[in-house]
Write an enzyme that holds these catalytic residues in place. Sequence first.
Site, PDB file in Angstrom:
ATOM      1  CB  SER A 230       3.578  -0.122  -6.460  1.00  0.00           C
ATOM      2  OG  SER A 230       3.253   0.171  -5.270  1.00  0.00           O
TER       3      SER A 230
ATOM      4  CE1 TYR B  71       1.232   4.732  -8.038  1.00  0.00           C
ATOM      5  CE2 TYR B  71       0.802   3.149  -6.500  1.00  0.00           C
ATOM      6  CZ  TYR B  71       1.501   3.908  -7.331  1.00  0.00           C
ATOM      7  OH  TYR B  71       3.072   3.871  -6.950  1.00  0.00           O
TER       8      TYR B  71
END
Length: 250
Positions: free
Chosen positions: A143, A156
């Site tokens: 990501s 995350y």
Amino acid sequence: MPGKLDNKIAVIIGGGQNLGRSIARLFAAEGATPVVVGRTQAKLDAVVDEITEAGGTASAVVADVNSVADLDRLVAEVTAAHGGFDVLVASAGIFLNPEFAETTEDEWDQILDINLKSVFFAVQKSAPVISARGGGSVILMSSVMGVKGRPGSAVYSAAKAGVIGLTKGLAVELGPLGIRVNAIAPGFTLEPDQEHTIPDFIVAEMTKGLPAGRPGLAVEIARAALYVASDDASFLTGQTIFVDGGETAR
């Protein structure tokens, strides 16, 4: 006209929804037989039905990728059914956004387990099978958050940064086995079911100042995965491709 993935078997972890679903559909359209993997039979069956109705072939395996035993079973079932596989896409993931000061150990473990630990063991279990077929392609899902931070994203971001590091390490380790390992790092992307349901003000906030001027679409991430999986990318390994509308260029 031949497809870019004709006669390839592609295991797509997280293939029952979100990006994995879009990747499975495009891979099937390009001649592959996707094996979609997830925890919910109904979601997997829906993807298989979409593919078969469009004239492709696909199958499903229910498995919890947080379980190493389930990963062993997954690889064994696919090998028994198809003689192995050529492509692995590790697309399962979870996004939690706990505040730094309130993050619990359970939340840390949950985010790291699904987004990083399960990825490592999926590749570990798959590599011998892919190598036995003469080599192939492994695609990990990172990501933009692996290189950028946002409030509440620390855990995350750590997991997705770990995927980038894992990509480099595994590319070096598995290259002699004929296995290319790359990652795709999407930016803000709308899934097919979200394109008309996310409020405009959220889309505007998430895309403010973005060079592309709009969110990405799941099919655009799938097209990047298709390139990485295909022989068009035969000299590409150890790389993370940012499909982010220019977010990391800012």
